[in-house]
Design a protein around this motif. Structure first.
Motif, PDB file in Angstrom:
ATOM      1  N   GLY A  13     -62.965 -35.476  47.155  1.00  0.00           N
ATOM      2  CA  GLY A  13     -62.129 -36.519  47.753  1.00  0.00           C
ATOM      3  C   GLY A  13     -60.901 -35.949  48.439  1.00  0.00           C
ATOM      4  O   GLY A  13     -60.479 -36.439  49.489  1.00  0.00           O
ATOM      5  N   GLU A  46     -54.621 -42.281  44.180  1.00  0.00           N
ATOM      6  CA  GLU A  46     -55.882 -43.014  44.257  1.00  0.00           C
ATOM      7  C   GLU A  46     -55.608 -44.506  44.385  1.00  0.00           C
ATOM      8  O   GLU A  46     -54.624 -45.016  43.867  1.00  0.00           O
ATOM      9  N   ASN A  49     -59.619 -48.692  43.559  1.00  0.00           N
ATOM     10  CA  ASN A  49     -61.039 -48.399  43.320  1.00  0.00           C
ATOM     11  C   ASN A  49     -61.268 -46.957  42.869  1.00  0.00           C
ATOM     12  O   ASN A  49     -62.418 -46.539  42.711  1.00  0.00           O
ATOM     13  N   ARG A  51     -60.528 -44.325  44.681  1.00  0.00           N
ATOM     14  CA  ARG A  51     -60.748 -43.479  45.863  1.00  0.00           C
ATOM     15  C   ARG A  51     -59.504 -42.628  46.115  1.00  0.00           C
ATOM     16  O   ARG A  51     -58.383 -43.134  46.083  1.00  0.00           O
TER      17      ARG A  51
END
Length: 161
Positions: A13, A46, A49, A51
């Motif tokens: 990520g 983040e 969710n 992410r």
């Protein structure tokens, strides 16, 4: 939004965030090296969710990286390798929060005297954050620092212990 220390499972990520936002890109091995060598210095932001929408990749400078200085003159200091926030999450203070988290760990965990970083001369938003908000000063201009030939400001912030 949640700011937390990086975990190995965050690295993909982080790399995705980097590839979307910055021209300077790193291998997965480089992210892993930072995460394993200095686990308390790199952080992620983040969304609700989970992410990854921002990150800071930081390290302590190694003795052999302190150019022109004998090992006996080594001053422990941190370095921000990379910081990025996805465009749709900018102007929320995430970059500032990421910087402050990493700086606190550099100072308290590693007893760093200062933190350094490089920023493109054309990156006005980052320059404003570093200089005006966080108190960094320009130490030097490094000509053609970036692969595309752009100059960089070498900046530094001294910690007060």
């Amino acid at each position: 939004m949640n700011i937390r220390a990086v975990r190995v499972e965050d690295l993909a990520g982080m790399q995705d965030c980097n590839l979307h936002n910055l021209p300077e890109n790193y291998t997965m091995k480089y992210y892993l090296y930072h995460a394993l060598s200095w686990p308390s210095l790199s952080y992620v932001a983040e969304d609700h969710n989970g992410r990854i929408v921002g990150y800071i990749l930081a390290k302590m400078e190694e003795v052999d990286e302190q150019e022109g200085q004998p090992a006996t003159n080594h001053v422990p200091h941190g370095h921000v390798t990379s910081i990025s926030v996805m465009r749709s999450y900018r102007r929320l203070g995430l970059a500032k929060k990421l910087m402050l988290q990493s700086q606190e760990a550099m100072s308290s965990v590693y007893r760093a005297a200062f933190v350094s970083l490089h920023v493109r001369k054309s990156n006005r938003a980052a320059l404003s954050l570093y200089r005006d908000t966080l108190g960094f000063t320009v130490n030097n201009i490094e000509e053609k620092y970036y692969a595309d030939g752009e100059d960089a400001y070498a900046m530094q912030l001294t910690f007060e212990h």
